[in-house]
Design a protein around this motif. Structure first.
Motif, PDB file in Angstrom:
ATOM      1  N   SER A  20      -8.778  -3.126  -4.950  1.00 34.29           N
ATOM      2  CA  SER A  20      -7.986  -3.902  -4.007  1.00 34.29           C
ATOM      3  C   SER A  20      -6.520  -3.523  -4.165  1.00 34.29           C
ATOM      4  O   SER A  20      -6.080  -3.149  -5.253  1.00 34.29           O
ATOM      5  CB  SER A  20      -8.149  -5.399  -4.271  1.00 34.29           C
ATOM      6  OG  SER A  20      -9.490  -5.802  -4.143  1.00 34.29           O
ATOM      7  N   CYS A  21      -5.791  -3.651  -3.085  1.00 34.58           N
ATOM      8  CA  CYS A  21      -4.357  -3.396  -3.136  1.00 34.58           C
ATOM      9  C   CYS A  21      -3.662  -4.466  -2.300  1.00 34.58           C
ATOM     10  O   CYS A  21      -3.936  -4.593  -1.101  1.00 34.58           O
ATOM     11  CB  CYS A  21      -4.024  -2.010  -2.612  1.00 34.58           C
ATOM     12  SG  CYS A  21      -2.270  -1.603  -2.639  1.00 34.58           S
ATOM     13  N   ALA A  22      -2.811  -5.225  -2.963  1.00 34.69           N
ATOM     14  CA  ALA A  22      -2.071  -6.283  -2.288  1.00 34.69           C
ATOM     15  C   ALA A  22      -0.681  -5.775  -1.930  1.00 34.69           C
ATOM     16  O   ALA A  22       0.004  -5.176  -2.768  1.00 34.69           O
ATOM     17  CB  ALA A  22      -1.973  -7.506  -3.190  1.00 34.69           C
ATOM     18  N   ALA A  23      -0.287  -6.021  -0.711  1.00 36.78           N
ATOM     19  CA  ALA A  23       1.030  -5.607  -0.245  1.00 36.78           C
ATOM     20  C   ALA A  23       1.924  -6.822  -0.068  1.00 36.78           C
ATOM     21  O   ALA A  23       1.461  -7.896   0.312  1.00 36.78           O
ATOM     22  CB  ALA A  23       0.912  -4.854   1.068  1.00 36.78           C
ATOM     23  N   SER A  24       3.172  -6.626  -0.351  1.00 33.00           N
ATOM     24  CA  SER A  24       4.141  -7.683  -0.108  1.00 33.00           C
ATOM     25  C   SER A  24       5.350  -7.071   0.579  1.00 33.00           C
ATOM     26  O   SER A  24       5.578  -5.879   0.500  1.00 33.00           O
ATOM     27  CB  SER A  24       4.539  -8.358  -1.418  1.00 33.00           C
ATOM     28  OG  SER A  24       5.107  -7.417  -2.309  1.00 33.00           O
ATOM     29  N   GLY A  25       6.081  -7.894   1.249  1.00 31.68           N
ATOM     30  CA  GLY A  25       7.205  -7.396   2.008  1.00 31.68           C
ATOM     31  C   GLY A  25       7.099  -7.859   3.440  1.00 31.68           C
ATOM     32  O   GLY A  25       6.066  -8.344   3.883  1.00 31.68           O
ATOM     33  N   ARG A  26       8.140  -7.642   4.181  1.00 36.05           N
ATOM     34  CA  ARG A  26       8.218  -8.193   5.523  1.00 36.05           C
ATOM     35  C   ARG A  26       7.314  -7.494   6.519  1.00 36.05           C
ATOM     36  O   ARG A  26       6.697  -8.127   7.364  1.00 36.05           O
ATOM     37  CB  ARG A  26       9.657  -8.148   6.033  1.00 36.05           C
ATOM     38  CG  ARG A  26      10.597  -9.074   5.318  1.00 36.05           C
ATOM     39  CD  ARG A  26      11.962  -9.101   5.961  1.00 36.05           C
ATOM     40  NE  ARG A  26      12.840 -10.072   5.344  1.00 36.05           N
ATOM     41  CZ  ARG A  26      14.065 -10.339   5.748  1.00 36.05           C
ATOM     42  NH1 ARG A  26      14.572  -9.701   6.787  1.00 36.05           N
ATOM     43  NH2 ARG A  26      14.812 -11.236   5.127  1.00 36.05           N
ATOM     44  N   THR A  27       7.218  -6.192   6.423  1.00 31.24           N
ATOM     45  CA  THR A  27       6.491  -5.436   7.435  1.00 31.24           C
ATOM     46  C   THR A  27       5.282  -4.761   6.820  1.00 31.24           C
ATOM     47  O   THR A  27       5.421  -3.899   5.963  1.00 31.24           O
ATOM     48  CB  THR A  27       7.389  -4.367   8.068  1.00 31.24           C
ATOM     49  OG1 THR A  27       8.542  -4.994   8.594  1.00 31.24           O
ATOM     50  CG2 THR A  27       6.645  -3.649   9.184  1.00 31.24           C
ATOM     51  N   ASP A  74      -4.101  -9.491   8.129  1.00 33.38           N
ATOM     52  CA  ASP A  74      -3.677 -10.896   8.037  1.00 33.38           C
ATOM     53  C   ASP A  74      -3.286 -11.259   6.609  1.00 33.38           C
ATOM     54  O   ASP A  74      -2.356 -12.049   6.386  1.00 33.38           O
ATOM     55  CB  ASP A  74      -4.786 -11.820   8.522  1.00 33.38           C
ATOM     56  CG  ASP A  74      -5.001 -11.727  10.015  1.00 33.38           C
ATOM     57  OD1 ASP A  74      -6.102 -12.085  10.479  1.00 33.38           O
ATOM     58  OD2 ASP A  74      -4.074 -11.289  10.730  1.00 33.38           O
ATOM     59  N   ASN A  75      -4.006 -10.704   5.658  1.00 31.73           N
ATOM     60  CA  ASN A  75      -3.754 -11.015   4.250  1.00 31.73           C
ATOM     61  C   ASN A  75      -3.042  -9.890   3.510  1.00 31.73           C
ATOM     62  O   ASN A  75      -2.871  -9.966   2.292  1.00 31.73           O
ATOM     63  CB  ASN A  75      -5.067 -11.344   3.547  1.00 31.73           C
ATOM     64  CG  ASN A  75      -5.658 -12.637   4.055  1.00 31.73           C
ATOM     65  OD1 ASN A  75      -5.041 -13.699   3.920  1.00 31.73           O
ATOM     66  ND2 ASN A  75      -6.834 -12.571   4.670  1.00 31.73           N
ATOM     67  N   LYS A  76      -2.645  -8.842   4.243  1.00 33.83           N
ATOM     68  CA  LYS A  76      -1.889  -7.726   3.666  1.00 33.83           C
ATOM     69  C   LYS A  76      -2.635  -7.099   2.498  1.00 33.83           C
ATOM     70  O   LYS A  76      -2.104  -6.959   1.388  1.00 33.83           O
ATOM     71  CB  LYS A  76      -0.495  -8.172   3.235  1.00 33.83           C
ATOM     72  CG  LYS A  76       0.370  -8.670   4.382  1.00 33.83           C
ATOM     73  CD  LYS A  76       1.780  -8.995   3.902  1.00 33.83           C
ATOM     74  CE  LYS A  76       2.655  -9.457   5.044  1.00 33.83           C
ATOM     75  NZ  LYS A  76       4.051  -9.749   4.599  1.00 33.83           N
ATOM     76  N   MET A  77      -3.892  -6.746   2.759  1.00 32.85           N
ATOM     77  CA  MET A  77      -4.722  -6.149   1.718  1.00 32.85           C
ATOM     78  C   MET A  77      -5.347  -4.849   2.232  1.00 32.85           C
ATOM     79  O   MET A  77      -5.641  -4.707   3.419  1.00 32.85           O
ATOM     80  CB  MET A  77      -5.844  -7.098   1.318  1.00 32.85           C
ATOM     81  CG  MET A  77      -5.406  -8.397   0.679  1.00 32.85           C
ATOM     82  SD  MET A  77      -4.711  -8.186  -0.979  1.00 32.85           S
ATOM     83  CE  MET A  77      -6.158  -7.606  -1.872  1.00 32.85           C
ATOM     84  N   VAL A  78      -5.586  -3.929   1.305  1.00 29.48           N
ATOM     85  CA  VAL A  78      -6.382  -2.752   1.593  1.00 29.48           C
ATOM     86  C   VAL A  78      -7.379  -2.592   0.449  1.00 29.48           C
ATOM     87  O   VAL A  78      -7.062  -2.893  -0.702  1.00 29.48           O
ATOM     88  CB  VAL A  78      -5.518  -1.493   1.779  1.00 29.48           C
ATOM     89  CG1 VAL A  78      -4.708  -1.167   0.530  1.00 29.48           C
ATOM     90  CG2 VAL A  78      -6.346  -0.311   2.219  1.00 29.48           C
ATOM     91  N   TYR A  79      -8.578  -2.147   0.789  1.00 29.36           N
ATOM     92  CA  TYR A  79      -9.662  -2.070  -0.172  1.00 29.36           C
ATOM     93  C   TYR A  79     -10.261  -0.660  -0.200  1.00 29.36           C
ATOM     94  O   TYR A  79     -10.201   0.069   0.783  1.00 29.36           O
ATOM     95  CB  TYR A  79     -10.766  -3.071   0.186  1.00 29.36           C
ATOM     96  CG  TYR A  79     -10.295  -4.487   0.319  1.00 29.36           C
ATOM     97  CD1 TYR A  79     -10.030  -5.036   1.575  1.00 29.36           C
ATOM     98  CD2 TYR A  79     -10.118  -5.287  -0.801  1.00 29.36           C
ATOM     99  CE1 TYR A  79      -9.592  -6.343   1.708  1.00 29.36           C
ATOM    100  CE2 TYR A  79      -9.683  -6.599  -0.680  1.00 29.36           C
ATOM    101  CZ  TYR A  79      -9.421  -7.117   0.577  1.00 29.36           C
ATOM    102  OH  TYR A  79      -8.987  -8.416   0.706  1.00 29.36           O
ATOM    103  N   LEU A  80     -10.869  -0.352  -1.322  1.00 28.39           N
ATOM    104  CA  LEU A  80     -11.650   0.872  -1.439  1.00 28.39           C
ATOM    105  C   LEU A  80     -12.956   0.515  -2.135  1.00 28.39           C
ATOM    106  O   LEU A  80     -12.966   0.235  -3.326  1.00 28.39           O
ATOM    107  CB  LEU A  80     -10.910   1.953  -2.219  1.00 28.39           C
ATOM    108  CG  LEU A  80     -11.610   3.308  -2.256  1.00 28.39           C
ATOM    109  CD1 LEU A  80     -11.621   3.937  -0.862  1.00 28.39           C
ATOM    110  CD2 LEU A  80     -10.947   4.258  -3.256  1.00 28.39           C
ATOM    111  N   GLN A  81     -14.034   0.496  -1.362  1.00 23.14           N
ATOM    112  CA  GLN A  81     -15.359   0.270  -1.924  1.00 23.14           C
ATOM    113  C   GLN A  81     -15.914   1.609  -2.368  1.00 23.14           C
ATOM    114  O   GLN A  81     -16.047   2.526  -1.550  1.00 23.14           O
ATOM    115  CB  GLN A  81     -16.278  -0.365  -0.875  1.00 23.14           C
ATOM    116  CG  GLN A  81     -17.698  -0.594  -1.355  1.00 23.14           C
ATOM    117  CD  GLN A  81     -17.784  -1.624  -2.461  1.00 23.14           C
ATOM    118  OE1 GLN A  81     -17.143  -2.663  -2.405  1.00 23.14           O
ATOM    119  NE2 GLN A  81     -18.573  -1.321  -3.486  1.00 23.14           N
TER     120      GLN A  81
END
Length: 127
Positions: A20-27, A74-81
């Motif tokens: 999982s990768c969580a992103a933060s920031g405005r854009t 919506d949740n600012k996430m990217v995944y790699l299964q």
């Protein structure tokens, strides 16, 4: 954009992991997202990429059919299964983001410049 990857660990060959990768920031969107990996003594290479809408995905030949990239804007996430893992998948995995359109260049250009990099997460696959 700040990126934080998680989900790495030790797994036996044939097993699965989900990064999982969580992103933060405005854009967060529109921005293309990808996963790269770097094995010991080797260059960092692209593993998978996904465009800003999630409608297009790209994979390295070595992982096609085994890995799946997805994103949740919506949740600012990217995944790699990652399924059917092999010892050669052992590496530090990084998530990255880029605002330019050409995801395909990540797989053909040595050391492609990306706008943002996250810290890596280690995946170890035992035989």
């Amino acid at each position: 954009v700040q990126l934080q990857a998680s989900g790495g660990g030790l797994v036996q060959a044939g097993g699965s992991l989900r990064l999982s990768c969580a992103a933060s920031g405005r854009t967060f969107s529109p921005i293309n997202l990808g996963w790269f990996r770097q094995a010991p003594g080797e260059e960092r290479v692209a593993v998978a990429g996904i465009n800003w809408s999630g409608g297009y995905t790209y994979y390295a030949d070595s992982v096609k059919g085994r890995f799946t990239i997805s994103r949740d804007n919506d949740n600012k996430m990217v995944y790699l299964q990652m399924n059917s893992l092999k010892p050669e998948d052992t590496a530090v995995y990084y998530c990255a983001a880029d605002r330019s359109g050409a995801i395909s260049r990540w797989f053909t250009t040595p050391r492609p410049g990306m706008d943002y990099w996250g810290k890596g997460t280690l995946v170890t696959v035992s035989s």
